[in-house]
Design a protein around this motif. Structure first.
Motif, PDB file in Angstrom:
ATOM      1  N   MET A 200       0.820  -1.029   0.075  1.00 33.88           N
ATOM      2  CA  MET A 200      -0.145   0.118  -0.045  1.00 33.88           C
ATOM      3  C   MET A 200       0.825   1.368  -0.081  1.00 33.88           C
ATOM      4  SD  MET A 200      -2.912   1.061   2.886  1.00 33.88           S
ATOM      5  CE  MET A 200      -3.848  -0.475   2.695  1.00 33.88           C
ATOM      6  N   GLU A 201       0.532   2.299  -0.635  1.00 31.93           N
ATOM      7  CA  GLU A 201       1.391   3.469  -0.743  1.00 31.93           C
ATOM      8  C   GLU A 201       1.261   4.063   0.801  1.00 31.93           C
ATOM      9  OE1 GLU A 201      -0.854   6.025  -3.326  1.00 31.93           O
ATOM     10  OE2 GLU A 201      -0.106   4.941  -5.188  1.00 31.93           O
ATOM     11  N   LEU A 202       2.817   4.844   0.925  1.00 32.15           N
ATOM     12  CA  LEU A 202       2.847   5.017   2.170  1.00 32.15           C
ATOM     13  C   LEU A 202       2.011   6.102   2.889  1.00 32.15           C
ATOM     14  CD1 LEU A 202       6.707   5.548   1.951  1.00 32.15           C
ATOM     15  CD2 LEU A 202       5.414   4.091   4.033  1.00 32.15           C
ATOM     16  N   GLY A 203       1.324   6.912   2.252  1.00 33.93           N
ATOM     17  CA  GLY A 203       0.355   8.030   2.523  1.00 33.93           C
ATOM     18  C   GLY A 203      -1.005   7.331   2.961  1.00 33.93           C
ATOM     19  N   LYS A 204      -1.499   6.414   2.200  1.00 30.10           N
ATOM     20  CA  LYS A 204      -2.518   5.657   2.416  1.00 30.10           C
ATOM     21  C   LYS A 204      -2.294   4.790   3.780  1.00 30.10           C
ATOM     22  CE  LYS A 204      -4.173   5.413  -2.270  1.00 30.10           C
ATOM     23  NZ  LYS A 204      -4.743   4.587  -3.436  1.00 30.10           N
ATOM     24  N   ALA A 205      -1.255   4.123   3.900  1.00 30.20           N
ATOM     25  CA  ALA A 205      -0.710   3.533   5.072  1.00 30.20           C
ATOM     26  C   ALA A 205      -1.028   4.275   6.288  1.00 30.20           C
ATOM     27  CB  ALA A 205       0.540   2.853   4.857  1.00 30.20           C
ATOM     28  N   MET A 206      -0.292   5.574   6.124  1.00 33.02           N
ATOM     29  CA  MET A 206      -0.367   6.253   7.299  1.00 33.02           C
ATOM     30  C   MET A 206      -1.872   6.680   7.722  1.00 33.02           C
ATOM     31  SD  MET A 206       2.384   7.235   8.903  1.00 33.02           S
ATOM     32  CE  MET A 206       2.253   9.044   9.520  1.00 33.02           C
ATOM     33  N   SER A 207      -2.724   7.185   6.779  1.00 30.73           N
ATOM     34  CA  SER A 207      -4.087   7.492   7.168  1.00 30.73           C
ATOM     35  C   SER A 207      -4.870   6.254   7.558  1.00 30.73           C
ATOM     36  CB  SER A 207      -4.781   7.791   5.689  1.00 30.73           C
ATOM     37  OG  SER A 207      -4.355   8.703   5.112  1.00 30.73           O
ATOM     38  N   LEU A 208      -4.601   4.879   7.257  1.00 27.08           N
ATOM     39  CA  LEU A 208      -5.118   3.716   7.847  1.00 27.08           C
ATOM     40  C   LEU A 208      -4.584   3.582   9.388  1.00 27.08           C
ATOM     41  CD1 LEU A 208      -6.850   1.167   7.368  1.00 27.08           C
ATOM     42  CD2 LEU A 208      -5.103  -0.091   6.504  1.00 27.08           C
ATOM     43  N   GLY A 232      -8.123  15.329   8.980  1.00 24.51           N
ATOM     44  CA  GLY A 232      -6.531  15.821   9.002  1.00 24.51           C
ATOM     45  C   GLY A 232      -5.765  14.513   8.676  1.00 24.51           C
ATOM     46  N   THR A 233      -6.032  13.420   9.280  1.00 25.72           N
ATOM     47  CA  THR A 233      -5.441  12.064   9.097  1.00 25.72           C
ATOM     48  C   THR A 233      -5.489  11.686   7.625  1.00 25.72           C
ATOM     49  OG1 THR A 233      -5.835  11.307  11.082  1.00 25.72           O
ATOM     50  CG2 THR A 233      -5.463   9.621   9.615  1.00 25.72           C
ATOM     51  N   TYR A 234      -6.830  11.861   7.134  1.00 28.06           N
ATOM     52  CA  TYR A 234      -7.099  11.405   5.712  1.00 28.06           C
ATOM     53  C   TYR A 234      -6.181  12.270   4.697  1.00 28.06           C
ATOM     54  CZ  TYR A 234      -9.705  11.055   1.088  1.00 28.06           C
ATOM     55  OH  TYR A 234      -9.726  10.767  -0.145  1.00 28.06           O
ATOM     56  N   PHE A 235      -6.372  13.561   4.944  1.00 29.60           N
ATOM     57  CA  PHE A 235      -5.694  14.592   4.081  1.00 29.60           C
ATOM     58  C   PHE A 235      -3.933  14.643   4.032  1.00 29.60           C
ATOM     59  CE2 PHE A 235      -9.924  16.659   3.739  1.00 29.60           C
ATOM     60  CZ  PHE A 235      -9.986  16.567   2.290  1.00 29.60           C
ATOM     61  N   ASN A 236      -3.731  14.146   5.464  1.00 27.18           N
ATOM     62  CA  ASN A 236      -2.373  14.117   5.578  1.00 27.18           C
ATOM     63  C   ASN A 236      -1.656  12.948   4.701  1.00 27.18           C
ATOM     64  OD1 ASN A 236       0.239  14.130   7.150  1.00 27.18           O
ATOM     65  ND2 ASN A 236      -0.316  12.364   8.105  1.00 27.18           N
ATOM     66  N   GLY A 237      -2.498  11.816   4.651  1.00 24.69           N
ATOM     67  CA  GLY A 237      -1.958  10.688   3.786  1.00 24.69           C
ATOM     68  C   GLY A 237      -1.883  11.042   2.218  1.00 24.69           C
ATOM     69  N   VAL A 239      -1.510  14.218   1.096  1.00 25.31           N
ATOM     70  CA  VAL A 239      -0.070  15.288   0.944  1.00 25.31           C
ATOM     71  C   VAL A 239       1.160  14.440   1.099  1.00 25.31           C
ATOM     72  CG1 VAL A 239       0.711  17.324   1.743  1.00 25.31           C
ATOM     73  CG2 VAL A 239      -1.649  17.000   1.703  1.00 25.31           C
ATOM     74  N   LEU A 240       1.164  13.506   1.945  1.00 25.36           N
ATOM     75  CA  LEU A 240       2.451  12.965   1.837  1.00 25.36           C
ATOM     76  C   LEU A 240       2.774  11.980   0.693  1.00 25.36           C
ATOM     77  CD1 LEU A 240       4.706  11.831   3.767  1.00 25.36           C
ATOM     78  CD2 LEU A 240       3.367   9.832   4.619  1.00 25.36           C
ATOM     79  N   ASP A 241       1.843  11.407   0.041  1.00 23.56           N
ATOM     80  CA  ASP A 241       1.955  10.738  -1.061  1.00 23.56           C
ATOM     81  C   ASP A 241       2.453  11.606  -2.213  1.00 23.56           C
ATOM     82  OD1 ASP A 241       1.600   7.856  -0.346  1.00 23.56           O
ATOM     83  OD2 ASP A 241      -0.502   7.834  -0.813  1.00 23.56           O
ATOM     84  N   HIS A 242       1.637  12.709  -1.997  1.00 22.47           N
ATOM     85  CA  HIS A 242       2.214  13.805  -3.111  1.00 22.47           C
ATOM     86  C   HIS A 242       3.657  14.223  -3.096  1.00 22.47           C
ATOM     87  CE1 HIS A 242       2.309  17.470  -5.728  1.00 22.47           C
ATOM     88  NE2 HIS A 242       2.729  18.129  -4.619  1.00 22.47           N
TER      89      HIS A 242
END
Length: 331
Positions: A200-208, A232-237, A239-242
């Motif tokens: 899983m992409e790191l941003g999505k993994a962070m959100s999960l 914030g948790t959702y959008f953080n993932g 932005v991180l993936d970006h």
């Protein structure tokens, strides 16, 4: 950064002794916290030789990029996350819910220890050792901010802006660490494990991994804070993936030039990169020419284009964006 790196080294050397010894009486609370955390890791690992190698590795791992990334993350925790009361994708967010205004720094180190050890065995020694370094440096920076800016409130005087600033700032720091096979500890380790084993992409993994922490805001704060934590948790993932994607992006450059051999030598010897040469036939006059194709990062791309503009301004060039590349490096 050298001062902070030296502070971490002193703390690590002190951690080789028991935290019960009298020699720890005259050091600061933040140093005691870090030392107790590392000492506990040592006892749990039950491997003295491996522990000494860890300390030596950490001393060699003091580089500006890593220190800078950790400093950025410390800024987001102390100046934006804690004042906002939100719980956004981090152990620090959980702490801000449970222990706001008391022992944020101390509990950060303790809560990281178990995840840190798990990271050693699941994500590899290199990732684990780098994360040890960043996990030690993070409370050091937090301690510095705590001493310089005691009892600081919200800089923006807005909970929404605090969360927004947190997302933007933390994504920069985490993208630097993840691209160097490191993390700041805590839920970053959980995200790395999910990324490694579930692809899983790191941003999505962070959100999960951060959603459970975000929902913990409901135990302490009002509905608005809970909603901000989840969003914030959702959008953080995202932005991180970006930031990670933008950092890893490469370019596929296809070139037809009269100075084919000179260009090939430049790519191989100056850029230390590889290239593939295809025979191409022009449809207009059926003339045969060789096309050189190479994949380069941003820095190499700038050097390559500068060279072509100087040596053969009439060269035919097409450029494509490459988001992922898998290959076996030459030995």
């Amino acid at each position: 950064m050298d001062h902070y790196g030296d502070t971490a080294t002193v703390m690590l050397k002190k951690s080789c002794i028991s935290p019960k010894e009298d020699s720890l009486e005259n050091i600061s609370r933040i140093e005691k916290t870090a030392i107790h955390g590392i000492y506990l890791s040592k006892k749990l690992l039950r491997n003295e030789e491996y522990y000494e190698k860890t300390v030596n590795y950490i001393e060699c791992e003091r580089n500006r990029d890593t220190d800078g990334a950790v400093a950025v993350i410390a800024v987001k925790v102390y100046f934006f996350l804690v004042p906002s009361h939100a719980s956004v994708s981090s152990i620090s967010g959980l702490e801000s819910c449970l222990i706001y205004s008391t022992a944020v720094i101390g509990n950060h180190m303790i809560l990281n220890v178990v995840l840190l050890i798990i990271g050693f065995f699941t994500c590899g020694k290199d990732f684990g050792l780098k994360t040890v370094y960043t996990s030690v440096m993070l409370p050091v920076f937090l301690g510095i901010f705590e001493n310089i800016f005691p009892n600081i409130g919200s800089i923006t005087d807005s909970q929404e802006l605090d969360v927004l600033c947190y997302i933007l700032v933390v994504s920069v720091g985490l993208s630097i660490l993840f691209n160097r096979n490191a993390s700041s500890g805590g839920l970053d380790i959980v995200a790395k494990i999910i990324n490694k084993y579930f692809h899983m992409e790191l941003g999505k993994a962070m959100s999960l991994s951060g959603m459970c922490v975000a929902l913990s805001a409901a135990l302490v704060y009002d509905k608005k804070t809970v909603v901000l934590s989840v969003l914030g948790t959702y959008f953080n993932g995202i932005v991180l993936d970006h930031f990670i994607f933008d950092h890893n992006i490469k370019r596929r450059v296809c070139i037809i030039t009269k100075k084919e051999e000179e260009l090939r030598q430049f790519i191989v010897r100056d850029l230390h990169s590889g290239a593939t040469i295809y025979e191409a036939i022009g449809a207009y006059n059926m003339e045969k020419r060789n096309e050189i194709i190479t994949i380069v990062d941003k820095g190499e791309y700038q050097k390559l284009m500068k060279y072509i503009n100087q040596e053969d301004p009439e060269a035919f060039i097409t450029v494509y964006t490459v988001s992922d590349m898998r290959y076996l490096p030459k030995k």
